[in-house]
Write a protein that holds these residues in place. Structure first.
Motif, PDB file in Angstrom:
ATOM      1  N   TRP B  24       6.722  10.243   0.753  1.00  0.00           N
ATOM      2  CA  TRP B  24       6.931   8.771   1.598  1.00  0.00           C
ATOM      3  C   TRP B  24       5.358   8.033   1.265  1.00  0.00           C
ATOM      4  N   ARG B  26       3.624   8.314  -1.460  1.00  0.00           N
ATOM      5  CA  ARG B  26       3.677   7.907  -2.538  1.00  0.00           C
ATOM      6  C   ARG B  26       4.343   6.508  -2.643  1.00  0.00           C
ATOM      7  N   ILE B  27       5.636   6.509  -2.253  1.00  0.00           N
ATOM      8  CA  ILE B  27       6.311   5.429  -1.962  1.00  0.00           C
ATOM      9  C   ILE B  27       5.739   4.300  -1.445  1.00  0.00           C
ATOM     10  N   TRP B  30       3.183   2.260  -3.389  1.00  0.00           N
ATOM     11  CA  TRP B  30       3.691   1.440  -4.281  1.00  0.00           C
ATOM     12  C   TRP B  30       3.765   0.079  -3.756  1.00  0.00           C
ATOM     13  N   PHE B  31       3.977   0.024  -1.978  1.00  0.00           N
ATOM     14  CA  PHE B  31       3.815  -1.280  -1.416  1.00  0.00           C
ATOM     15  C   PHE B  31       2.535  -1.813  -1.024  1.00  0.00           C
TER      16      PHE B  31
END
Lengths: 264, 404
Positions: B24, B26-27, B30-31
């Motif tokens: 999570w 990592r994801i 990205w944001f």
């Protein structure tokens, strides 16, 4: 973005060829071939009709045909099957082709496009079968059929946007591949496919329109069951959501494509 | 040819795999959320390499040295963390034969599919499909489903497709190891022809012969770094030495790993001696003895001391024990002071290589009855060939040759 589209265009023969290959491999060893693609959803319609038409007392408001409920179901399941197939296939498309992605350099977005193309072909076949059944059941479709492409587009946009987003996340968090099918089961029953919104208490109806798929499915039903054009104002919401999820998917793809192969 | 612009330039290339602890993070990163990776594992670091047209470079290295990562970075399936790869011209790579094949499709259909995957258009493939069919030489099988193929036939089709158009850079990852000798030769001939026409070749292989004959330069990767670059001969020698070092290390690592038993009797130490005292390198055929010090303060009715020599792969080479030698030991038990026992070996007739010694104390003729103390890898030793009479293999048989 422009270069991405350009590379995809360069791979158009590959995408088309791969869709063809997928059809060929699917039917390489069974005799009925393409028929199977429409037997499954039609069987679903038959089952629901048998089980539920007695309970729901067959007649739908505003339609004069003893098979009204079967027709209604067919329209709903036609739209649901496209949504379901695209979402489910996109969910696992990167994992399924993990080895290929690791070892051959090619645009990753071709994979969901191949899946989508295949699903669209299935959808077209099922659509033709549905039309045939409608004619047999003495409920010939009207000119409102011309609205179908718009519905397909919205349906596909939403399914692809969600499917791709979940498909990318699924590479990193594999639980997503397990959760989404469960959500889809609930989603099926939260969408007016086997029942109509008019059967629901007034207070819940607005709530159902929060489900973007409701308006899309109802659009199919408007066209195929009631023979009039879909409620265009209702479609604004799913259209916006489709655009939003597609944008999210593209954003995720751009961020993730760097790291996706690391994890596969 | 060396003065040409290189077709492949690898500049300061590095690849790190990042561990975020939880995906999570990592994801969310990205944001724009400020999550930093918890750990970075560098699979490759600081690689620089140029490939001139017509040049062939062999890559050697042990498993996990980063060879595959390097090839994936060059072909573009992986994105580099640092540095860059500049490719000038068309690249073709065979990283895994038969990859992307659909078993239900025919060889021809698969050929179209793979060519498409490599970016060929339908028309381009139409133009080369006959050449592919000819080169593969699998006859009518070309129009049969691939599931009916042998692995050699798959390899033939796969190689034919990938090599159907002369690339400017050809990358081969041990793919040619399968298949029949005839076709392998054919492949190598084609590769040589390409080379003469200016194709640069990057070749990963464990086959020293192939690297020697095909490449004029070789590099060695070790733990993600480019350790050395030079002529294939020097690099392969260096590589062999590196492997030999590793083997000893792994034997040492294995040593002492497995120790089991009830502990009623215990092995205190085991040592290996030559004529002149303790040592762990022997010339094959030399006398040797194994001294074992035992703690036998418990009285036991039945006691057997065994030794077992294993080769570097763990295969049993020779084993015996006091039971088989007809020496009863139970009378030694029940005494508080350590006891020393000695196995003498008049001739250590083992072949050259690394060996490990297992020492065991148990009841009866085998350890399955009662296991007091079982010590795998109690010590390791080397056996080298006598220079005057070299031989190969795991055993030194006393062979004479007569001319009658």
């Amino acid at each position: 973005m422009k270069t991405m589209l350009f590379t995809l265009w360069r791979y158009r023969y590959f995408i088309l060829g791969a869709i063809k290959n997928e059809l060929l491999t699917r039917f390489a060893r069974n005799r009925l071939g393409a028929i199977w693609m429409i037997i499954h959803p039609l069987a679903q319609v038959a089952i629901y009709t048998l089980v539920l038409s007695a309970v729901l007392s067959a007649k739908l408001p505003g339609i004069n045909n003893q098979y009204a409920y079967a027709i209604y179901l067919m329209a709903g399941i036609l739209s649901w099957s496209l949504f379901n197939e695209v979402l489910n296939r996109c969910l696992n498309v990167f994992l399924e082709h993990g080895n290929l992605l690791k070892k051959i350099a090619f645009p990753h977005l071709t994979l969901p496009l191949i899946v989508t193309g295949h699903a669209l072909l299935n959808h077209a076949l099922l659509f033709l079968a549905t039309l045939a059944v409608l004619v047999i059941l003495l409920h010939p479709p009207t000119l409102s059929l011309l609205w179908i492409p718009l519905m397909v587009l919205l349906n596909l946009g939403l399914a692809l946007g969600l499917g791709l987003s979940f498909g990318i996340l699924n590479v990193f968090i594999r639980d997503i591949g397990q959760i989404v099918p469960v959500i889809l089961q609930f989603w099926f029953w939260l969408t007016p496919i086997v029942y109509t919104t008019s059967m629901l208490p007034e207070s819940y109806r607005a709530l159902f329109l929060l489900n973007p798929l409701s308006a899309i499915v109802m659009g199919y039903q408007d066209i195929l069951v009631y023979g009039h054009r879909p409620e265009l104002t209702q479609l604004i919401y799913p259209a916006c959501l489709a655009a939003l999820t597609l944008a999210l998917a593209l954003f995720l793809y751009r961020r993730a494509s760097q790291e996706m192969v690391d994890i596969l | 040819m060396k003065d040409h612009v290189p077709v492949l330039e690898i500049i300061n290339l590095g690849k790190a795999y990042r561990d975020f602890g939880h995906e999570w993070r990592r994801i969310l990163s990205w944001f724009g959320f400020p999550f930093k990776p918890r750990a970075e594992y560098w699979a490759l670091e600081n690689i620089n390499l140029n490939l001139a047209p017509g040049e062939a470079v062999g890559i050697v290295g042990q498993n996990g040295a980063g060879k595959s990562t390097l090839l994936k970075l060059i072909t573009g399936t992986l994105k580099p963390t640092t540095g860059k790869v500049i490719v000038r011209g068309r690249m073709a790579a065979i990283l895994e034969l038969g990859l992307g094949f659909h078993p239900e499709l025919t060889g021809r259909q698969n050929a179209y599919h793979i060519a498409g995957l490599m970016g060929c258009s339908r028309q381009q493939t139409d133009a080369i499909i006959d050449a592919i069919e000819d080169f593969a030489e699998i006859g009518a099988y070309f129009d049969q489903p691939v599931r009916t193929y042998s692995s050699g036939m798959q390899m033939r089709v796969a190689f034919s497709v990938v090599s159907s158009i002369r690339p400017d850079i050809l990358i081969i990852d041990e793919a040619l190891a399968v298949g029949d000798a005839y076709f392998q030769h054919k492949c190598f001939r084609r590769i040589r022809t390409f080379k003469e026409q200016g194709t640069a070749l990057l070749f990963v292989s464990h086959d020293p012969g192939a690297v020697r004959t095909l490449c004029e330069r070789a590099i060695i990767l070790e733990r993600g770094r480019l350790l050395r670059s030079g002529s294939p001969d020097t690099i392969l020698d260096y590589y062999n030495a590196l492997i030999a070092c590793k083997e000893e290390e792994t034997i040492r690592q294995q040593a002492g790993l497995t120790r089991s038993g009830s502990g009623e009797a215990r092995i205190i130490s085991a040592s290996l001696h030559g004529q002149d005292g303790p040592r762990n390198i022997f010339i094959s055929g030399e006398p040797a003895c194994i001294n074992v010090v035992l703690d036998l303060h418990n009285s036991l009715d039945d006691l057997t001391l065994g030794i077992l020599i294993r080769d570097r792969l763990g295969n049993e080479v020779f084993g015996t024990n006091s039971f088989n030698l007809g020496i009863p030991l139970h009378s030694l038990t029940g005494k508080p002071a350590p006891q020393t026992l000695r196995f003498t070996i008049p001739k250590l007739n083992l072949g050259p290589g690394s060996y490990s010694l297992t020492v065991a104390l148990h009841a009866g003729f085998a350890h399955t009855i009662k296991n007091y103390d079982w010590w795998d890898g109690a010590l390791t030793f080397e056996v080298v060939c006598p220079t005057e009479r070299p031989f190969i293999g795991v055993a030194a048989l006393d062979v004479q040759l007569q001319i009658s």
